[in-house]
Design a protein around this motif. Structure first.
Motif, short mmCIF file in Angstrom:
data_model
loop_
_atom_site.label_atom_id
_atom_site.label_comp_id
_atom_site.label_asym_id
_atom_site.label_seq_id
_atom_site.Cartn_x
_atom_site.Cartn_y
_atom_site.Cartn_z
N LEU A 141 -0.95 -22.98 78.14
CA LEU A 141 -2.42 -22.56 78.61
C LEU A 141 -2.44 -21.08 78.27
O LEU A 141 -3.55 -20.53 78.05
CB LEU A 141 -2.45 -22.99 80.08
CG LEU A 141 -2.58 -24.35 80.31
CD1 LEU A 141 -2.81 -24.50 81.91
CD2 LEU A 141 -4.05 -24.88 79.87
N PHE A 142 -1.25 -20.45 78.81
CA PHE A 142 -1.12 -18.94 78.39
C PHE A 142 -1.32 -18.65 77.00
O PHE A 142 -2.05 -17.72 76.68
CB PHE A 142 0.08 -18.27 79.13
CG PHE A 142 -0.11 -17.97 80.57
CD1 PHE A 142 -0.95 -17.35 81.04
CD2 PHE A 142 1.01 -18.54 81.20
CE1 PHE A 142 -1.15 -16.77 82.38
CE2 PHE A 142 1.06 -18.25 82.67
CZ PHE A 142 0.19 -17.44 83.23
N TRP A 143 -0.88 -19.54 76.06
CA TRP A 143 -1.08 -18.98 74.41
C TRP A 143 -2.52 -19.40 74.26
O TRP A 143 -2.94 -18.35 73.34
CB TRP A 143 -0.09 -20.00 73.79
CG TRP A 143 0.10 -19.53 72.47
CD1 TRP A 143 1.02 -18.91 72.19
CD2 TRP A 143 -0.95 -20.03 71.44
NE1 TRP A 143 0.89 -18.59 70.57
CE2 TRP A 143 -0.16 -19.36 70.39
CE3 TRP A 143 -1.89 -20.73 71.30
CZ2 TRP A 143 -0.62 -19.31 68.97
CZ3 TRP A 143 -2.68 -20.79 69.90
CH2 TRP A 143 -2.04 -20.17 68.92
N VAL A 144 -2.94 -20.29 74.70
CA VAL A 144 -4.58 -20.70 74.27
C VAL A 144 -5.21 -19.50 74.73
O VAL A 144 -6.29 -18.95 74.04
CB VAL A 144 -5.09 -22.01 74.76
CG1 VAL A 144 -6.43 -22.01 74.66
CG2 VAL A 144 -4.20 -23.24 73.93
N MET A 145 -5.17 -18.95 75.98
CA MET A 145 -5.90 -17.95 76.42
C MET A 145 -5.50 -16.60 75.72
O MET A 145 -6.68 -15.78 75.47
CB MET A 145 -5.64 -17.87 78.27
CG MET A 145 -6.43 -16.83 78.76
SD MET A 145 -6.21 -16.64 80.36
CE MET A 145 -4.65 -16.40 80.82
N ALA A 146 -4.49 -16.51 75.62
CA ALA A 146 -4.04 -15.46 74.75
C ALA A 146 -4.83 -15.19 73.13
O ALA A 146 -4.94 -14.10 72.77
CB ALA A 146 -2.44 -15.16 74.80
N ALA A 147 -4.82 -16.53 72.75
CA ALA A 147 -5.27 -16.55 71.27
C ALA A 147 -6.68 -16.10 71.40
O ALA A 147 -7.33 -15.35 70.32
CB ALA A 147 -5.11 -17.91 70.85
N PHE A 148 -7.44 -16.49 72.29
CA PHE A 148 -8.93 -16.22 72.59
C PHE A 148 -8.99 -14.54 72.77
O PHE A 148 -9.93 -14.09 72.35
CB PHE A 148 -9.90 -17.05 73.55
CG PHE A 148 -10.05 -18.45 73.05
CD1 PHE A 148 -11.05 -18.54 72.12
CD2 PHE A 148 -9.53 -19.46 73.40
CE1 PHE A 148 -11.57 -19.60 71.48
CE2 PHE A 148 -9.84 -20.68 73.07
CZ PHE A 148 -10.83 -20.95 72.18
N ILE A 149 -8.00 -13.95 73.44
CA ILE A 149 -8.07 -12.66 73.81
C ILE A 149 -7.97 -11.82 72.49
O ILE A 149 -8.61 -10.76 72.16
CB ILE A 149 -7.09 -12.30 74.89
CG1 ILE A 149 -7.71 -13.06 76.35
CG2 ILE A 149 -6.79 -10.83 74.99
CD1 ILE A 149 -6.48 -12.93 77.31
N VAL A 150 -7.01 -12.23 71.72
CA VAL A 150 -6.55 -11.49 70.62
C VAL A 150 -7.49 -11.85 69.38
O VAL A 150 -7.31 -11.04 68.27
CB VAL A 150 -5.03 -11.42 70.18
CG1 VAL A 150 -4.25 -10.96 71.31
CG2 VAL A 150 -4.84 -12.84 69.67
N LEU A 151 -8.12 -12.85 69.36
CA LEU A 151 -9.08 -13.15 68.07
C LEU A 151 -9.86 -12.35 67.67
O LEU A 151 -9.67 -11.86 66.48
CB LEU A 151 -9.84 -14.51 68.57
CG LEU A 151 -10.35 -15.26 67.38
CD1 LEU A 151 -9.23 -15.58 66.55
CD2 LEU A 151 -11.18 -16.35 68.07
N PRO A 152 -10.69 -11.34 68.50
CA PRO A 152 -11.74 -10.54 67.83
C PRO A 152 -10.96 -9.22 67.44
O PRO A 152 -11.64 -8.42 66.67
CB PRO A 152 -12.60 -10.20 68.89
CG PRO A 152 -11.61 -10.48 70.07
CD PRO A 152 -10.78 -11.41 69.79
#
Length: 92
Positions: free
Chosen positions: A12-23
């Motif tokens: 769950l943390f990984w998916v959230m982090a992926a959306f945070i760093v995406l842009p």
């Protein structure tokens, strides 16, 4: 904490982090001076790098999970601390 819980929470943390760093670090074709494909939207990324995003998400999620795990054992923030009714004077 069971290993299955650790894996699920980290995921769950990984998916959230992926959306945070995406842009971060993404540039359009206009910013890079690259040619566009006909019909391409102006805001499409010109330098999308999924491996770099996955690496950044892994590092960020590891840090986030480390803080979560430390809080789990040290109980810095508990469920009682999150009870906002005590701060606003509402009673049920």
């Amino acid at each position: 904490m069971k290993i299955t819980s650790i894996i699920a929470i980290y995921a769950l943390f990984w998916v959230m982090a992926a959306f945070i760093v995406l842009p971060f670090g993404v540039r359009t074709h206009d910013e890079l001076g690259a040619a566009k494909v006909p019909g391409q939207v102006d805001s499409a990324p010109g330098n999308f790098a999924p491996r770099r995003i996955a690496l950044r998400a892994t590092i960020l999620s590891a840090l986030m999970f480390a803080f979560f795990y430390a809080n789990y054992f040290n109980e810095w923030i508990t469920v009682a601390d999150l009870d906002l009714t005590t701060y606003f004077g509402h009673s049920s």
